[in-house]
Design a protein around this motif. Structure first.
Motif, PDB file in Angstrom:
ATOM      1  N   HIS A 180     -38.739 -34.159  17.506  1.00 10.68           N
ATOM      2  CA  HIS A 180     -39.600 -33.006  17.237  1.00 10.68           C
ATOM      3  C   HIS A 180     -39.331 -32.546  15.817  1.00 10.68           C
ATOM      4  N   GLY A 181     -40.289 -31.869  15.250  1.00  9.18           N
ATOM      5  CA  GLY A 181     -40.131 -31.430  13.879  1.00  9.18           C
ATOM      6  C   GLY A 181     -41.231 -30.484  13.471  1.00  9.18           C
ATOM      7  N   TYR A 182     -41.727 -30.691  12.251  1.00  6.94           N
ATOM      8  CA  TYR A 182     -42.727 -29.798  11.683  1.00  6.94           C
ATOM      9  C   TYR A 182     -43.953 -30.584  11.232  1.00  6.94           C
ATOM     10  N   LEU A 183     -45.118 -29.999  11.448  1.00 10.38           N
ATOM     11  CA  LEU A 183     -46.367 -30.589  11.014  1.00 10.38           C
ATOM     12  C   LEU A 183     -46.469 -30.436   9.497  1.00 10.38           C
ATOM     13  N   MET A 184     -46.772 -31.547   8.809  1.00  9.82           N
ATOM     14  CA  MET A 184     -46.859 -31.533   7.349  1.00  9.82           C
ATOM     15  C   MET A 184     -48.079 -32.323   6.902  1.00  9.82           C
ATOM     16  N   THR A 185     -48.545 -32.021   5.694  1.00 11.97           N
ATOM     17  CA  THR A 185     -49.683 -32.718   5.108  1.00 11.97           C
ATOM     18  C   THR A 185     -49.621 -32.570   3.591  1.00 11.97           C
ATOM     19  N   THR A 186     -50.590 -33.174   2.897  1.00 16.36           N
ATOM     20  CA  THR A 186     -50.664 -33.023   1.447  1.00 16.36           C
ATOM     21  C   THR A 186     -51.228 -31.648   1.109  1.00 16.36           C
ATOM     22  N   TYR A 187     -51.161 -31.292  -0.154  1.00 18.56           N
ATOM     23  CA  TYR A 187     -51.629 -29.985  -0.619  1.00 18.56           C
ATOM     24  C   TYR A 187     -53.126 -29.832  -0.367  1.00 18.56           C
ATOM     25  N   HIS A 188     -53.530 -28.675   0.150  1.00 22.43           N
ATOM     26  CA  HIS A 188     -54.926 -28.457   0.527  1.00 22.43           C
ATOM     27  C   HIS A 188     -55.889 -28.564  -0.647  1.00 22.43           C
ATOM     28  N   GLY A 189     -55.420 -28.315  -1.852  1.00 22.73           N
ATOM     29  CA  GLY A 189     -56.285 -28.368  -3.028  1.00 22.73           C
ATOM     30  C   GLY A 189     -56.411 -29.753  -3.645  1.00 22.73           C
ATOM     31  N   HIS A 190     -55.634 -30.712  -3.185  1.00 23.75           N
ATOM     32  CA  HIS A 190     -55.714 -32.065  -3.735  1.00 23.75           C
ATOM     33  C   HIS A 190     -56.924 -32.800  -3.162  1.00 23.75           C
ATOM     34  N   ALA A 191     -57.515 -33.641  -3.976  1.00 24.10           N
ATOM     35  CA  ALA A 191     -58.683 -34.419  -3.542  1.00 24.10           C
ATOM     36  C   ALA A 191     -58.276 -35.447  -2.494  1.00 24.10           C
TER      37      ALA A 191
END
Length: 87
Positions: A18-29
């Protein structure tokens, strides 16, 4: 199976981590992919902390209105669980 918003699995499934939900920066294309990063992640042997010119990951927080609050809380990071099916 990755389950966002949980840190435990459904009955009949085994918790891998288990951990944390992560993604790229919302402003990046580009398109976004959400991944579950282990809360006990360790550095890979042979890697270093220098600039690798790669993608950066950011924690995901709930936005009330987009998600129902409660049960979500706009001031907390979203957890996740990675589960495998048991036989």
């Amino acid at each position: 199976m990755m389950i966002p918003g949980r840190n435990i699995c459904y009955e009949g499934w085994k918790l891998e981590y288990h951990g944390y939900l992560m993604t790229t920066y919302h402003g990046h294309a580009g398109s976004k992919e959400f991944i579950c990063v282990d809360s006990d992640a360790t550095v890979a042997e042979g890697s270093n902390s220098g600039d690798q010119d790669g993608a950066l990951l950011y924690f995901v927080k709930a936005v009330c209105g987009s998600l129902k609050c409660p049960p979500y809380d706009g001031s907390k990071l979203i957890t996740c669980a990675v589960c495998s099916q048991t036989k």
